[in-house]
Design a protein around this motif. Sequence first.
Motif, short mmCIF file in Angstrom:
data_model
loop_
_atom_site.label_atom_id
_atom_site.label_comp_id
_atom_site.label_asym_id
_atom_site.label_seq_id
_atom_site.Cartn_x
_atom_site.Cartn_y
_atom_site.Cartn_z
N UNK B 290 2.61 -24.30 4.93
CA UNK B 290 2.19 -24.38 6.24
C UNK B 290 2.91 -25.07 7.25
N UNK B 291 3.14 -24.57 8.43
CA UNK B 291 4.09 -25.19 9.40
C UNK B 291 3.46 -25.44 10.68
N UNK B 292 4.11 -26.36 11.56
CA UNK B 292 3.61 -26.57 12.93
C UNK B 292 4.19 -25.62 13.87
N UNK B 293 4.34 -24.50 13.57
CA UNK B 293 4.64 -23.41 14.51
C UNK B 293 4.35 -22.38 14.10
N UNK B 294 4.01 -21.14 15.08
CA UNK B 294 3.55 -19.96 14.67
C UNK B 294 4.65 -19.42 14.11
N UNK B 295 4.25 -18.64 12.74
CA UNK B 295 5.35 -18.11 12.00
C UNK B 295 4.52 -17.11 11.17
N UNK B 296 5.32 -16.30 10.63
CA UNK B 296 4.88 -15.27 9.54
C UNK B 296 4.66 -16.08 8.21
N UNK B 297 3.52 -15.87 7.65
CA UNK B 297 3.09 -16.76 6.39
C UNK B 297 3.23 -15.79 5.19
N UNK B 298 2.82 -14.54 5.40
CA UNK B 298 3.26 -13.85 4.13
C UNK B 298 3.11 -12.21 4.66
N UNK B 299 3.90 -11.48 3.74
CA UNK B 299 4.04 -10.07 4.06
C UNK B 299 3.47 -9.46 2.67
N UNK B 300 2.56 -8.31 2.52
CA UNK B 300 1.94 -8.07 1.38
C UNK B 300 2.21 -6.48 1.41
N UNK B 301 2.92 -5.87 0.45
CA UNK B 301 2.99 -4.44 0.30
C UNK B 301 1.94 -3.87 -0.54
N UNK B 302 1.04 -2.92 -0.30
CA UNK B 302 0.12 -2.29 -1.07
C UNK B 302 0.54 -1.12 -1.48
N UNK B 303 -0.09 -0.71 -2.66
CA UNK B 303 0.43 0.62 -3.49
C UNK B 303 -0.05 1.59 -2.83
N UNK B 304 0.71 2.63 -2.63
CA UNK B 304 0.42 3.86 -2.09
C UNK B 304 -0.44 4.96 -2.96
N UNK B 305 -0.67 4.33 -4.19
CA UNK B 305 -1.30 5.41 -5.34
C UNK B 305 -2.87 4.65 -5.25
N UNK B 306 -3.18 4.20 -4.62
CA UNK B 306 -4.53 3.73 -4.35
C UNK B 306 -5.68 4.55 -5.30
N UNK B 307 -5.58 5.92 -4.72
CA UNK B 307 -6.74 6.90 -5.08
C UNK B 307 -6.66 7.09 -6.33
N UNK B 308 -5.58 6.96 -7.17
CA UNK B 308 -5.52 6.82 -8.79
C UNK B 308 -6.22 5.81 -9.40
N UNK B 309 -6.39 4.77 -8.83
CA UNK B 309 -6.81 3.59 -9.34
C UNK B 309 -8.09 3.34 -9.06
N UNK B 310 -8.58 4.02 -8.07
CA UNK B 310 -10.19 3.73 -7.57
C UNK B 310 -10.79 4.59 -8.75
N UNK B 311 -11.67 3.59 -9.22
CA UNK B 311 -12.71 4.30 -10.28
C UNK B 311 -12.21 3.88 -11.62
N UNK B 312 -11.06 3.47 -11.75
CA UNK B 312 -10.75 3.08 -13.03
C UNK B 312 -11.23 1.55 -13.50
#
Lengths: 82, 315
Positions: B290-312
Amino acid sequence: MTREEIKARVLDILAGIAPEAETELLDPETDLREQLDIDSMDYLNFVIALDDEFNAGIPEKDYTKFTTIDSCVRQLETLGRS
Amino acid sequence: MSDLRQSKAIIDMLAGEGHFIWAEPDRTPDMAGREPLAEHHSGRIPNGDRTSENPFRSIVRPKDNEVLVWQVPLGRDEDAFRELFAHLSREEKDRADRFRFARDRDRFVVARGTLREIVGDCLNVEPQQVRFRVNEYGKPFIDSDDEALRFNVSHSRDLALIAVTIGREIGVDIEFIDHQLDAVSTARSVFSKSEIDELESLTGTTRTNAFFRGWTRKEAYLKAIGMGFSAVSEDLPVSMFNESTGSMFEAQFGASTRMWSLISLAETAEFCSALAVEGTVESVSVTGRFEQRPTLLASVMMSRTQDRIVGRRIE
């Protein structure tokens, strides 16, 4: 226990959660989270402390009903009668 | 919460299995590799107040499969404060006035004003033009034709996190680590028996940190589904031991089963934080501090194949 006695103890407990607060100046009908910088953990500890102090047996489903001073008093009155 | 049936199946997704990539911080403003905001929004601020010092110049809308998490120190800088206060709606200004302490009011103004800047940048509108509405549990949404943009905000003490993404639910939580807290006593109200047993097996700082790790993960998820701790959180199993990796689990809402990812964003001696996001995480880039200035803490990339995982089912 009278309503005023319940309120006084509620304010004492609130002072323990938010020690800087002049609790007698709080609006009893306004959400405490809008008057004080109380986050979810502060709020939970406030409800737990009320439960302990009044031995009220507050069900988890009712944890959201203690958001104002007046609602605290009403809930504790109700639980005290049950 | 009768329509919510948490799957007890939960796994830890360990770094090295290809699910999570913990990158060293790239501390430049365009960490996520985007072009500066000025190129997208030239002339957007009519009064010219927005200067090159503005920390959010680099903000642009997240990509469809991306989550951005910003950290915002809530201390008061006079010039920035005036601008942020001017962003607020009449109702928000009234709410700011209801705080008993100037410090609390200022934190609210900075957090809400900054949220308006970020969301406004994502929607390509002025911060003052952003409209919010809340669900029955108080979770705020953007009231806009652009319903795909989602956000969530958390703050503790003088630090706020603002998460934004497209088309999937998210929740974020940050907590100041109170080492005076009786973690087991508090846990009894909201943690499961096995989680309480887990806590009781620990001592000192290890126990405290585990409690806050578990709390922030539960809170982030419950905020993501829009219920906060008004939902019964002991039904949500989370790992508290694992410090730096995420976990994944299924949750059923009515007839649909959704996959969720829980990610610890940063943990220091003072603060602990977590992100819950609908879907499966592909990679995480987080500064871890954490920092004492506004900044990006995290960038998260999500899978595009979510539909195939849902239900598993994950065992």
